[in-house]
Design a protein around this motif. Structure first.
Motif, PDB file in Angstrom:
ATOM      1  N   ARG A  77      -6.084  -6.122 -12.616  1.00 22.77           N
ATOM      2  CA  ARG A  77      -4.984  -6.250 -11.655  1.00 22.77           C
ATOM      3  C   ARG A  77      -4.210  -4.935 -11.498  1.00 22.77           C
ATOM      4  N   GLN A  78      -3.904  -4.287 -12.619  1.00 23.01           N
ATOM      5  CA  GLN A  78      -3.092  -3.064 -12.539  1.00 23.01           C
ATOM      6  C   GLN A  78      -3.941  -1.805 -12.626  1.00 23.01           C
ATOM      7  N   GLY A  79      -5.212  -1.959 -12.371  1.00 16.98           N
ATOM      8  CA  GLY A  79      -6.113  -0.820 -12.462  1.00 16.98           C
ATOM      9  C   GLY A  79      -7.359  -1.249 -13.215  1.00 16.98           C
TER      10      GLY A  79
ATOM     11  N   GLU B 278     -16.553   1.759 -11.408  1.00 16.07           N
ATOM     12  CA  GLU B 278     -15.394   1.305 -10.650  1.00 16.07           C
ATOM     13  C   GLU B 278     -15.685   1.414  -9.153  1.00 16.07           C
TER      14      GLU B 278
ATOM     15  N   LYS C 118      -8.275  -5.700  -5.347  1.00 14.19           N
ATOM     16  CA  LYS C 118      -7.321  -5.279  -4.312  1.00 14.19           C
ATOM     17  C   LYS C 118      -7.695  -4.037  -3.538  1.00 14.19           C
ATOM     18  N   GLN C 119      -8.457  -3.118  -4.144  1.00 10.60           N
ATOM     19  CA  GLN C 119      -8.704  -1.885  -3.399  1.00 10.60           C
ATOM     20  C   GLN C 119      -9.477  -2.148  -2.111  1.00 10.60           C
TER      21      GLN C 119
ATOM     22  N   ASN D  36       0.776  -1.236   0.000  1.00  9.74           N
ATOM     23  CA  ASN D  36       0.000   0.000   0.000  1.00  9.74           C
ATOM     24  C   ASN D  36       0.801   1.276   0.000  1.00  9.74           C
TER      25      ASN D  36
ATOM     26  N   GLU E  82     -15.894  -6.197  -9.971  1.00  8.72           N
ATOM     27  CA  GLU E  82     -15.741  -5.721 -11.355  1.00  8.72           C
ATOM     28  C   GLU E  82     -16.751  -6.342 -12.307  1.00  8.72           C
TER      29      GLU E  82
ATOM     30  N   ALA F 132      -5.384   3.291   3.391  1.00 16.28           N
ATOM     31  CA  ALA F 132      -4.036   2.722   3.272  1.00 16.28           C
ATOM     32  C   ALA F 132      -3.173   3.170   4.456  1.00 16.28           C
TER      33      ALA F 132
ATOM     34  N   ASP G 290      -8.257 -12.012  -7.519  1.00 11.30           N
ATOM     35  CA  ASP G 290      -8.402 -10.585  -7.840  1.00 11.30           C
ATOM     36  C   ASP G 290      -9.821 -10.307  -8.334  1.00 11.30           C
TER      37      ASP G 290
ATOM     38  N   LEU H 194       0.086  -4.328  -8.359  1.00  9.80           N
ATOM     39  CA  LEU H 194      -1.310  -4.604  -8.023  1.00  9.80           C
ATOM     40  C   LEU H 194      -2.105  -3.342  -7.817  1.00  9.80           C
ATOM     41  N   ALA H 195      -1.463  -2.181  -7.994  1.00 13.05           N
ATOM     42  CA  ALA H 195      -2.220  -0.931  -8.039  1.00 13.05           C
ATOM     43  C   ALA H 195      -3.091  -0.689  -6.816  1.00 13.05           C
ATOM     44  N   MET H 196      -2.556  -0.983  -5.636  1.00 10.38           N
ATOM     45  CA  MET H 196      -3.317  -0.630  -4.436  1.00 10.38           C
ATOM     46  C   MET H 196      -3.056   0.822  -4.069  1.00 10.38           C
TER      47      MET H 196
ATOM     48  N   LYS I 226      -7.646  -3.109   1.770  1.00 11.93           N
ATOM     49  CA  LYS I 226      -7.054  -2.158   2.705  1.00 11.93           C
ATOM     50  C   LYS I 226      -7.722  -2.230   4.064  1.00 11.93           C
TER      51      LYS I 226
END
Ligand code: SF4
Lengths: 472, 215
Positions: A442-444, B51, B27-28, A65, B45, A85, B22, A418-420, B31
Motif C-alpha cells: 500500500r505505501q510502496g 516492481e 495504485k500505480q 496524485n 505484486e 499523474a 490494492d 497510498l504512495a501514488m 493513473k
C-alpha cells in the motif's frame, strides 16, 4: 414501526423511489470528485452526450496524485514530474472547466484531501447524502450525513442523474462508553473496534458509533472514527448530530446562512437514533479498556496494544487465520511473540484523511516539542490534509516544531497513504503511519506499514521504535 | 456493458482470505484515464517478481512461477475461485476492470466486500456467493483436476460442476436483469426523471438550505 435509527431517517428522507425488486433510487446532495476515479466517468458522460444533473452539488479537488514537495508544486499542475499523474490531474482540471464544476486546483489554498476539504468548507452538512469515488467517504458520516464511497460507474451515474441505485443496509451500533485514558485517541478507538469485529465485521451494515466516549470526541476525532468504518467492512459510519457538530459547521463557506441556518439547525436536532430504535447488531466496548494501538500485520484487524506482542500463528483460531497470520508475519518481517515496542522504524508518516487535520498535527507536535527524530529513522514527514490546515498549523508555529525536530513539512495531498506520488516506502522498510490501510504494498512496493495515532507516530519517530506515548 | 448469459470456464484458485483491491490492481496503475488495459497488471505484486509501473513492458518482466495465474493449467481461466471478503479495501473500479480485462467473467467466494460487489456487476462481472463448505470443495476439485471447468448459468442461477453437482446462487433481480441484457443503469434511472424532479421540488421546501441554487 415508529422508532428509527439515524440511518433509517437519512435513508427515508432521500428516497426518490422504491422499486419492486428491492432496490431504491436515493437522492445525492453532495458529490465530491478527485482525479483518480473521475476521468472515465466524465468520458462516459461525453460519449452518451449527457450533462450533469445539478452542477452545484459537485465539488472537486486533486489529491491522490499530487506531489507534496514545494519544488514540484511551485509550477502548479505543469510542474508535476510524473507524466501520467500530470495528465490525470490536468484531465480533472479540463473536465471541471468544461462541465463547469467547482474545483480547488492544485495550488489553491483550499485544495487538499477530499475528505478533509468537504467538512472544512462546510460542504458536508448534517442530514445530507454525500458520495465520492473513494471508500473513505465514510468520514463524512461524522456529521450525521449518509456518506459512502462509490465506484466510477456510480460517479457517472450520480453526475448524470443525481441519484444512486441502492439497497438498504442493516443497522449496526458500536457503543463506546466511559472515558478514554490520557494519550488514547479516536484512532486507537477505531483500531480497537476493528481488532474486535474484524475487517468484515460491518459488511452490509451502516455502523453508528455512539456512547459517551464518542459523544465527548471533537469533530476531528469523530471523522477519524467514521473514516475507518470501511476498514471494518462497513461502507457507512455515522455519529449523531449534536452541539459539537453544529458549532463546527457554523460560519464555514458552504454552510447555510441567516434564515436558512436557523431552519437547518432546527431540522438537525432530529438527526439521531430514536431511543427505542432497533439495531440488527450491537457491539460494546469500554473506553477504559482501550490502550494505544499498533497494527502488526497486513490487514487493519491485525492490531494490538502497544504493550502487546505479535501473535503466534500456532495459537490462531483456525487454519485460515493461521495461514493469513503466517503470511503477514513473513511479509512484515516479524517473529511470532515479538514485543511491539521492539519494532524498529525506518520511516514515519503523519497525514492522510484519517489523521491530517489540525488537531492531529497539534497532538503530534505536542509530543515532539523540543525533541529530535531518532538517527535511525531515515525519513519522517508531515503532510497536512489541506492548504488551510497547513496555514493554520503554520500560524500556530507547528511547522517550526516539526522541522526543528527533523520532520519534513509538506504540501497537502494523500501522499504516502497510498504512495501514488513520489512519497513511498522502500522494500522492507517499516513505517509508523497515521493512515488507514496496512495492505501489502500500500505505501510502496514491499513496504511495511504500522497503523497508529498521530501522537504514537510522533513518539515512535523520536524513539526510533514503538513506545507507549502515555509514558513518553 | 457485455451481456452475461452462460459461461463455461476454466477455474483459477486464489486461496487467500481478504484479498483487497490494492492487491488486485496496485495504485500505480490507477493513473490511467481509460477503462481498459489493466489486465496485464492484475495482481501485479503477486504475478511478477519485479516492481511494476505503468508503461513497463510485461514481456520484459520476471514472472513469479508460483503464482496461479502464471501456471499453464490455468491459462484462459474465466472463473476465479476465492476466499472470504474478496475485494475489500479501496473503492477503485479498476479492480473489476482489471479482472474483466484479464478475461475473468465470474468470481466465486464465500463473501465479497460491498463496494467491490457493486462495481463488479456494473462491469459485467458476475459475483457468486456460495457457502464456505462448497467453496472448500471446489478448491479441492480445482487442485486435483487440471483443466477443471465450471458451467455458470445466470438465467437459472446455477453453477454446475463436471461431476454433475449443481449449486444454486442468489442474485438480485435488478442486477440480473441488467447483466442478462447488458443494460446501462443511467438510461434506466433517467426513465424516472420525473420522480427525481418531484423529489427535488418537495425537498426544496422541506430543506431549503440544500436548494439555495434553485430559489
Ligand atoms: S488519504 Fe489515503 S485513504 Fe484518504 S483519500 Fe487519500 S489515498 Fe484514500
Amino acid at each position: 414501526m415508529g422508532a428509527k435509527t439515524l440511518y433509517d431517517k437519512l435513508w427515508d428522507s432521500h428516497l426518490v423511489k422504491q422499486r419492486e425488486d428491492g432496490t431504491a433510487l436515493i437522492y445525492i446532495d453532495r458529490h465530491l470528485l478527485h482525479e483518480v476515479t473521475s476521468p472515465q466517468a466524465f468520458e462516459g458522460l461525453r460519449l452518451a452526450n449527457r450533462q450533469p444533473w445539478r452542477l452545484v452539488t459537485n465539488l472537486a479537488t486533486p489529491d491522490h496524485n499530487v506531489p507534496t514537495t514545494l519544488t514540484e508544486r511551485a509550477a502548479g499542475v505543469k510542474g508535476i514530474d510524473d507524466d501520467i499523474a500530470r495528465i490525470q490531474v490536468m484531465t480533472l482540471d479540463e473536465n471541471c472547466d468544461s462541465f463547469n464544476i467547482t474545483e480547488f486546483e492544485i495550488n489553491d489554498a483550499r485544495q487538499g484531501i477530499v475528505h478533509v476539504v468537504g467538512p472544512e468548507q462546510g460542504a458536508t452538512l448534517p442530514g445530507m447524502t454525500v458520495v465520492c469515488g473513494d471508500s473513505h467517504t465514510a468520514t463524512h458520516g461524522a456529521f450525521a450525513a449518509l456518506a459512502h464511497g462509490i465506484g466510477t460507474s456510480e460517479v457517472e451515474h450520480v453526475l448524470a442523474t443525481q441519484c444512486l441505485i441502492q439497497r438498504k443496509m442493516k443497522n449496526m451500533l458500536v457503543r463506546v462508553d466511559g472515558e478514554l485514558g490520557p494519550g488514547v485517541t479516536a484512532k486507537d478507538v477505531v483500531l480497537a473496534i476493528i481488532g474486535k469485529i474484524g475487517t468484515a465485521g460491518g459488511t452490509g451494515h451502516a455502523i453508528e458509533f455512539g456512547g459517551s466516549a464518542i459523544e465527548s470526541l471533537s469533530m476531528e476525532g469523530r471523522m477519524t472514527i467514521c473514516n475507518m468504518a470501511i476498514e471494518a467492512g462497513a461502507r457507512v459510519g455515522l455519529v449523531a448530530c449534536d452541539q459539537t457538530t453544529i458549532d463546527y459547521i457554523k460560519g464555514r463557506p458552504f454552510a447555510p446562512q441567516g434564515e436558512h441556518w436557523d431552519l437547518a439547525v432546527n431540522a438537525w436536532q432530529d438527526l439521531k437514533s430514536d431511543d427505542d430504535a432497533q439495531f440488527d447488531t450491537v457491539v460494546e466496548l469500554r473506553a477504559e479498556d482501550i490502550e494505544p494501538q499498533v497494527s502488526w500485520g497486513t490487514s487493519p484487524e491485525m492490531v494490538t496494544s502497544v504493550n502487546g506482542q505479535v501473535p503466534d500463528p500456532e495459537k490462531a483460531a483456525d487454519e485460515t487465520q493461521s495461514k493469513s497470520w503466517l503470511r503477514a508475519l513473513e511479509y512484515m518481517g516479524l517473529a511470532a511473540n515479538q514485543q511491539i515496542t521492539d519494532i524498529r522504524l525506518d520511516k514515519v508518516f503523519i497525514g492522510s484523511c484519517t489523521n491530517s487535520r489540525i488537531e492531529d498535527l497539534r497532538a503530534a507536535a505536542e509530543v515532539i516539542k523540543g525533541r529530535k527524530v531518532a538517527d535511525t529513522v531515515k525519513e519522517a514527514i508531515v503532510v497536512p490534509g489541506s492548504g488551510l490546515v497547513k496555514r493554520q498549523a503554520e500560524a500556530e508555529g507547528l511547522d517550526k516544531l516539526f522541522t526543528e525536530a527533523g520532520f519534513q513539512w509538506r504540501e497537502p495531498g494523500c501522499s504516502m497513504c497510498l504512495a501514488m506520488n513520489a512519497d513511498k516506502l522502500g522494500a522492507g522498510e517499516h513505517c509508523a503511519s497515521t493512515s488507514n490501510r496496512n495492505f501489502e504494498g500500500r505505501q510502496g512496493w514491499g513496504g511495511r506499514t504500522h497503523l497508529v495515532s498521530p501522537a504514537m507516530a510522533a513518539a515512535a519517530a523520536i524513539a526510533g521504535h514503538f513506545v507507549d506515548v502515555r509514558h513518553f | 456493458m457485455q451481456k452475461f448469459t452462460v459461461v463455461d470456464g476454466i477455474v483459477a484458485p486464489m486461496d487467500r482470505a481478504n484479498v483487497d483491491t490494492d492487491l488486485i490492481i496496485p495504485k500505480q496503475f490507477l493513473k490511467s484515464i481509460k477503462r481498459t488495459g489493466f489486465g496485464p497488471n492484475l495482481f501485479d505484486e503477486l504475478r511478477y517478481e519485479d516492481e511494476g509501473y505503468p508503461g513497463k513492458d510485461p514481456e520484459s518482466r520476471t514472472l513469479n512461477p508460483d503464482f496461479v495465474l502464471n501456471q499453464s493449467r490455468f491459462k484462459g481461466a474465466e472463473v476465479l475461485l476465492a476466499r472470504q471478503n474478496f475485494g475489500c479495501g479501496s473503492s477503485r473500479e479498476h479492480a473489476p476492470w482489471a479482472l474483466v480485462d484479464f478475461g475473468f467473467r465470474v468470481v466465486i467466494a464465500p463473501s465479497f466486500a460491498d463496494i467491490f460487489y457493486n462495481n463488479s456487476f456494473k462491469n459485467g462481472l458476475l459475483l457468486i456467493t456460495l457457502d464456505d463448505a462448497i467453496v472448500d470443495r471446489l478448491f479441492q476439485a480445482v487442485e486435483q483436476q487440471p483443466g477443471y471447468q465450471l458451467h455458470v448459468d445466470l438465467e437459472s442461477q446455477q453453477v454446475r460442476t463436471p461431476e454433475g453437482e449443481s449449486y444454486a446462487f442468489d442474485v438480485d433481480p435488478f442486477r440480473k436483469h441488467c447483466l442478462l441484457n447488458g443494460l446501462d443503469d443511467i438510461g434506466l434511472t433517467l426513465q424516472d426523471a420525473d420522480a427525481i424532479r418531484a423529489y427535488e421540488t418537495k425537498q426544496a421546501s422541506q430543506a431549503p438550505w440544500l436548494f439555495a441554487d434553485q430559489q
